[in-house]
Scaffold this motif. Structure first.
Motif, PDB file in Angstrom:
ATOM      1  N   PRO A  19       0.816  -1.210   0.000  1.00 25.90           N
ATOM      2  CA  PRO A  19       0.000   0.000   0.000  1.00 25.90           C
ATOM      3  C   PRO A  19       0.849   1.260   0.000  1.00 25.90           C
ATOM      4  N   ALA A  20       0.359   2.269  -0.679  1.00 33.18           N
ATOM      5  CA  ALA A  20       1.042   3.567  -0.738  1.00 33.18           C
ATOM      6  C   ALA A  20       0.009   4.673  -0.650  1.00 33.18           C
ATOM      7  N   GLY A  21       0.411   5.779  -0.083  1.00 33.53           N
ATOM      8  CA  GLY A  21      -0.414   6.969  -0.136  1.00 33.53           C
ATOM      9  C   GLY A  21      -0.102   7.746  -1.395  1.00 33.53           C
ATOM     10  N   VAL A  22      -1.088   8.412  -1.938  1.00 36.49           N
ATOM     11  CA  VAL A  22      -0.914   9.216  -3.150  1.00 36.49           C
ATOM     12  C   VAL A  22      -1.635  10.551  -2.952  1.00 36.49           C
ATOM     13  N   VAL A  23      -0.902  11.639  -3.052  1.00 42.68           N
ATOM     14  CA  VAL A  23      -1.482  12.979  -3.002  1.00 42.68           C
ATOM     15  C   VAL A  23      -1.289  13.587  -4.386  1.00 42.68           C
ATOM     16  N   LEU A  24      -2.374  13.704  -5.144  1.00 43.53           N
ATOM     17  CA  LEU A  24      -2.280  14.143  -6.534  1.00 43.53           C
ATOM     18  C   LEU A  24      -2.045  15.639  -6.670  1.00 43.53           C
ATOM     19  N   ASP A  25      -2.347  16.409  -5.632  1.00 48.21           N
ATOM     20  CA  ASP A  25      -2.097  17.855  -5.668  1.00 48.21           C
ATOM     21  C   ASP A  25      -1.462  18.267  -4.346  1.00 48.21           C
ATOM     22  N   ALA A  26      -0.119  18.325  -4.345  1.00 49.33           N
ATOM     23  CA  ALA A  26       0.620  18.672  -3.135  1.00 49.33           C
ATOM     24  C   ALA A  26       1.216  20.073  -3.223  1.00 49.33           C
ATOM     25  N   ALA A  27       0.649  20.912  -4.093  1.00 48.53           N
ATOM     26  CA  ALA A  27       1.231  22.236  -4.334  1.00 48.53           C
ATOM     27  C   ALA A  27       1.292  23.086  -3.072  1.00 48.53           C
ATOM     28  N   GLY A  28       0.348  22.895  -2.155  1.00 48.86           N
ATOM     29  CA  GLY A  28       0.320  23.723  -0.960  1.00 48.86           C
ATOM     30  C   GLY A  28       1.042  23.135   0.234  1.00 48.86           C
ATOM     31  N   LEU A  29       1.790  22.049   0.028  1.00 46.67           N
ATOM     32  CA  LEU A  29       2.438  21.353   1.145  1.00 46.67           C
ATOM     33  C   LEU A  29       3.935  21.597   1.142  1.00 46.67           C
ATOM     34  N   ASP A  30       4.498  21.889   2.309  1.00 51.62           N
ATOM     35  CA  ASP A  30       5.946  21.945   2.426  1.00 51.62           C
ATOM     36  C   ASP A  30       6.462  20.593   2.909  1.00 51.62           C
TER      37      ASP A  30
END
Length: 305
Positions: A19-30
């Motif tokens: 299993p893996a996590g996927v964040v398709l829009d991480a533009a706002g994350l540091d």
């Protein structure tokens, strides 16, 4: 609120593979936010996508920058999270070619739709089931960055064996210990028997210390079951995980290692079985092409409900 998707890689069964996590829009994350999400999720890696760098290439809307975080730290490349990400993207923008900019380099990924398959029901494990819509699942195949191998100092091998509690006699002499790289560094050790591979109980802190010193991502433990078939396991203490259920980056590194040492032909398709000893069986396909030193690693993927 960040939308964190959950996919498994190298299996079409949500209960199998890695299993893996996927964040398709991480533009706002540091970086701190990415690490926090990965730690809270607890999977061996989570992938975070942002816009591609200028000049990356690829079709419009099919190129991305990807960063990978374990619960403890960022890693330069992760194969199973790449496959999970590609399947997630394929479900949204369709099969086809993707281009990913990673810390290890540019990684092309091909997403295809497999033919419908019949397998046992995931709940009863008895009655065969197929998808009601008649469609097959998605499969992703990544192409590694340029791989290489390097020798291992005998003292470091002795320390690895001590941490694993493996007598030297349990090593397969056909598999010389090496560090192999295809986006991340992995120590490759051959197990003489399947029983040796199945009996994995290691000193977490001791192995972690050695891996940090050698800049290793996992230890790739391998047993050969046939000319092109292998069983593998991957301790991953540096990521805060005892064992990785299916490791695409290590599979790519192993393919390069096996070819370089003449253990397999220059052109071959290898099947790696991983995760069965953890109750999460998965299958990784490793393709070697004559005249191309890069390694292709492919597998199925599925959404985890």
């Amino acid at each position: 609120m960040t939308d964190v998707l959950r996919y498994t890689a190298f299996s079409d069964d949500p209960a199998g593979g890695n299993p893996a996590g996927v964040v398709l829009d991480a533009a706002g994350l540091d970086e701190a936010a990415m690490l926090k999400i990965a730690a809270e999720l607890g999977y061996s890696e989570t992938a975070f996508l942002t816009a591609p760098p200028e000049g990356l290439g690829g079709e419009p809307g099919r190129a991305f920058t990807v960063r990978y975080f374990s619960p403890k730290a960022e890693v330069p490349f992760c194969g199973h999270a790449t496959v999970a990400t590609a399947v997630a993207l394929g479900e949204r923008i369709g099969p086809g070619e993707l281009v990913l900019a990673t810390r290890a380099g540019t990684v092309p990924v091909s997403v295809t739709r497999e033919d419908p398959v019949t397998r046992e029901d995931p709940v009863t494990r008895e009655d065969p089931v197929t998808r009601e819509d008649g469609a097959g699942g998605l499969r992703a195949t990544l192409t590694s960055v340029e791989p290489h191998t390097e020798d291992l100092d005998p003292a470091d091998l002795a320390e690895a064996l001590a941490a694993l509690d493996w007598p030297a006699a349990d090593l397969d002499p056909a598999f010389p210990p090496r560090i192999a790289y295809a986006g991340a560094r992995h120590l490759v050790l051959g197990a003489a028997t399947r029983a040796r591979l199945a009996d994995l109980a290691y000193d977490f802190d001791r192995l972690e210390a050695l891996m940090l010193r050698l800049d290793l991502t996992t230890v790739q433990l391998v047993h050969r079951a046939g000319p092109a078939e292998f069983h593998v396991r991957n301790p991953f203490p540096v990521g805060g995980v005892v064992e990785d259920p299916a490791t695409g980056a290590a599979a790519a590194a192993f393919g390069a290692y096996a070819r370089e040492l003449g253990l397999v032909p220059d052109e071959a398709v290898l099947t790696l079985h991983q995760g069965a000893d953890m109750g999460r069986p998965g299958v990784l396909t490793v393709e070697l092409r004559s005249g191309d030193t890069r390694v292709r690693v492919g597998g199925a993927g599925a959404l985890i409900p």
